[in-house]
Design an enzyme around this catalytic site. Structure first.
Site, short mmCIF file in Angstrom:
data_model
loop_
_atom_site.label_atom_id
_atom_site.label_comp_id
_atom_site.label_asym_id
_atom_site.label_seq_id
_atom_site.Cartn_x
_atom_site.Cartn_y
_atom_site.Cartn_z
N LYS A 154 8.40 6.62 5.76
CA LYS A 154 9.08 5.59 5.07
C LYS A 154 8.24 4.59 5.32
O LYS A 154 8.02 4.14 6.62
CB LYS A 154 10.68 4.83 4.56
CG LYS A 154 11.37 5.69 3.75
CD LYS A 154 13.02 5.57 4.00
CE LYS A 154 13.47 6.15 3.15
NZ LYS A 154 14.99 5.92 2.70
N TYR A 197 14.47 7.44 -7.03
CA TYR A 197 15.35 7.07 -6.30
C TYR A 197 16.68 6.71 -8.16
O TYR A 197 17.35 6.42 -8.15
CB TYR A 197 15.46 5.52 -5.83
CG TYR A 197 14.96 5.63 -4.58
CD1 TYR A 197 15.66 6.36 -3.81
CD2 TYR A 197 14.06 4.97 -3.72
CE1 TYR A 197 15.56 6.70 -2.22
CE2 TYR A 197 13.59 5.15 -2.82
CZ TYR A 197 14.09 6.01 -2.22
OH TYR A 197 13.92 6.07 -1.35
N HIS A 234 12.56 9.62 4.40
CA HIS A 234 13.20 10.07 3.02
C HIS A 234 13.33 11.86 2.61
O HIS A 234 11.99 12.27 3.55
CB HIS A 234 12.43 9.41 2.04
CG HIS A 234 13.72 11.20 0.48
ND1 HIS A 234 14.87 10.47 0.53
CD2 HIS A 234 12.40 11.71 -0.11
CE1 HIS A 234 14.96 10.87 -0.95
NE2 HIS A 234 14.01 11.86 -0.57
P1 CMP Z 1 17.73 8.17 1.27
O1 CMP Z 1 17.11 9.28 2.27
O2 CMP Z 1 15.84 7.66 0.88
O3 CMP Z 1 18.21 7.73 -0.43
C1 CMP Z 1 18.01 6.36 -0.88
C2 CMP Z 1 18.08 5.70 0.03
O4 CMP Z 1 18.73 4.20 -0.18
C3 CMP Z 1 18.23 5.75 1.48
O5 CMP Z 1 17.97 6.54 2.19
C4 CMP Z 1 18.53 3.93 2.38
O6 CMP Z 1 17.19 4.26 2.71
C5 CMP Z 1 19.01 3.97 1.21
N1 CMP Z 1 19.87 2.81 0.85
C6 CMP Z 1 20.10 1.44 1.10
N2 CMP Z 1 21.87 1.40 1.26
C7 CMP Z 1 22.38 2.37 1.12
C8 CMP Z 1 23.71 2.91 1.16
N3 CMP Z 1 24.28 2.09 1.43
N4 CMP Z 1 24.18 4.23 0.83
C9 CMP Z 1 22.88 4.90 1.03
N5 CMP Z 1 21.38 5.36 0.57
C10 CMP Z 1 21.18 3.41 1.10
#
Ligand code: CMP
Length: 143
Positions: free
Chosen positions: A9, A49, A115
């Site tokens: 990221k 997303y 990610h």
């Molecule tokens: P990722 O695994 O890329 O998938 C969704 C992303 O949303 C997560 O990692 C976080 O970087 C971001 N994110 C921000 N706030 C939240 C939250 N409260 N719960 C889950 N993901 C979050």
């Protein structure tokens, strides 16, 4: 062979963690078969997303991923989806094992370095969002 999609990221690139994180997967023994530095646009960010659409963190997460280049990667190996998730650690770095990537290098859930696909099905979807078939290379890896 199983594949996963991993993405470094914006915080990973900004903080100079690219080599460090890629090195962990290389040393583990996984095979890098796709790699690019890209600027994500809104359409791609929202598609990536989309399962989080409607949640409070959706728009900030989309904005964040577009804010600076990311490194998109495809890695191959036995059980790579689950093992890469273990190596990454919990989504919230506050809960991540200190030996994991997020546990070692992050403090903030929205700036959590990396990610990784959460299932083989997600990996296939995410790989096809970021890579054309011809961008995934086939070669013999030593060791
Ligand atoms: P990722 O695994 O890329 O998938 C969704 C992303 O949303 C997560 O990692 C976080 O970087 C971001 N994110 C921000 N706030 C939240 C939250 N409260 N719960 C889950 N993901 C979050």
């Amino acid at each position: 062979m199983e594949r996963t999609f991993l993405m470094l990221k914006p915080d990973a690139i900004q903080r100079g963690l690219v080599g460090e994180v890629i090195g962990r997967f290389e040393k583990k023994g996984f095979k890098l078969v796709g790699l690019k530095l890209i600027q994500v646009d809104r359409a791609l960010a929202e598609e990536h997303y989309k399962e989080h659409k409607g949640k409070g963190f959706f728009e900030p997460t989309v904005q964040y991923i577009m804010s600076s280049p990311v490194v998109a990667m495809v890695w191959e190996g036995k059980n790579v989806v689950a093992i890469a998730r273990e190596m990454m650690g919990a989504t919230n770095p506050a809960n991540a094992n200190p030996g994991s990537i997020r546990g070692a290098y992050a403090m903030d859930i929205s700036r959590n370095v990396i990610h990784g696909s959460d299932s083989v099905e997600s990996a296939e979807r995410e790989i096809s969002l970021y890579f054309k078939p011809a961008e995934i290379l086939h070669y013999a890896k030593a060791g």
